[in-house]
Design a protein around this motif. Structure first.
Motif: not given
Length: 313
Positions: A68-72, A81-85, A100-102
């Protein structure tokens, strides 16, 4: 100082005596007004302090994803959560054991991602709670590798017995056991002072041997029902898949299915063998499964809720 026209209004002129008036009346001492207690100005009442509005409760990040490198902030809960773009066209959410992975398109801004997260907040929080409960159940199912420890086999608890007189591992059944009392004991050829690692290795070897024996038997039964030919059976220890099938007739099954009751094993066996006729998950595939296992939905639902015992520390 007051201002405006009223500030310059003249006071009334002092009374004047005419030269032709009668003598003025004798002077009268001015009446002394009664003493009036001084008026102490009343201080305005100080209102009681007003407590600031309560802020929404903020939990520690739910299921902090190891990457995880983002939070909401979702409905008062902080979710890491981890954000994959990538080059994908839409945004997607996956809630798994890690959290959670986004997945989002590269061109999508952070504000749009957070708006999508808020829109899905109820679903995300529910899934995270389910994962949290499942993790608690896994921890509760941790196997203690000692005399009297338990491990599930075909849906039943098996009591571990250290018995140096036994060769290998031998399963005993107590037909007289009362309801609710484990009727299976696994006697291990180990001394009472055996290390937990020794006990674990002997039990796992026994479980894997039983898995191969049971899987081969059930594959034979359901291959006949489906009219397919299995060319090879391989045991796996995959952490994310119960089984797989190849067009050449080889079947791969997770040996840890042996912890579960036979109907669940039969469902996975039938599922993989059905792929030898339909290498997809189309309606035709499920029709094939149903021909061999009419009530497969019940076993499929049970598999989703099953929790594997935790064998390793």
């Amino acid at each position: 100082m007051p201002s405006g026209p009223a500030a310059f209004a003249a006071s009334p002129p002092p009374e004047q005596l005419s030269l032709f008036d009668d003598a003025p009346p004798p002077a009268v001492a001015p009446a002394v007004p009664p003493a009036v207690p001084p008026v102490v100005p009343r201080q305005a009442a100080v209102p009681p302090p007003v407590a600031p509005p309560a802020l929404p409760a903020v939990d520690p990040p739910a299921h902090r994803h190891p990457r995880a490198h983002r939070e909401a902030l979702l409905a008062g809960h902080r979710v890491a959560y981890e954000l994959r773009q990538s080059r994908r066209r839409s945004i997607g959410f996956v809630v798994g054991p890690e959290g959670l992975t986004v997945s989002a398109p590269r061109w999508l801004g952070q504000g749009e991602i957070e708006a999508a997260l808020r829109e899905k907040a109820t679903w995300i929080l529910r899934k995270l709670q389910e994962q949290r409960e499942r993790a608690a159940r896994v921890q509760a199912n941790r196997v203690e590798w000692r005399e009297g420890g338990q491990v599930p086999f075909l849906g039943e608890p098996v009591i571990l017995v250290l018995d140096a007189r036994t060769t290998g591992a031998v399963l005993h059944t107590d037909a007289t056991a009362l309801p609710g009392v484990p009727r299976l004991t696994l006697h291990l050829g180990l001394p009472q002072h055996a290390a937990p690692e020794q006990i674990r290795d002997v039990v796992q070897s026994w479980l894997q041997r039983q898995a191969r024996r049971i899987f081969e038997e059930r594959c034979g039964v359901f291959a006949t029902r489906l009219g397919v030919r299995m060319t090879r059976l391989t045991l796996s220890s995959a952490s994310t898949r119960w089984g797989s099938a190849s067009a050449d007739g080889s079947i791969r099954l997770n040996w840890r299915l042996v912890h579960f009751a036979l109907p669940v094993i039969d469902y996975v066996v039938t599922h993989e063998l059905a792929h030898l006729r339909e290498m997809n998950h189309s309606p035709a595939f499920w029709d094939v499964v149903r021909t061999a296992l009419p009530d497969y939905e019940q076993a499929r639902g049970a598999l989703r809720h099953e929790v594997l015992p935790l064998l390793d520390d």
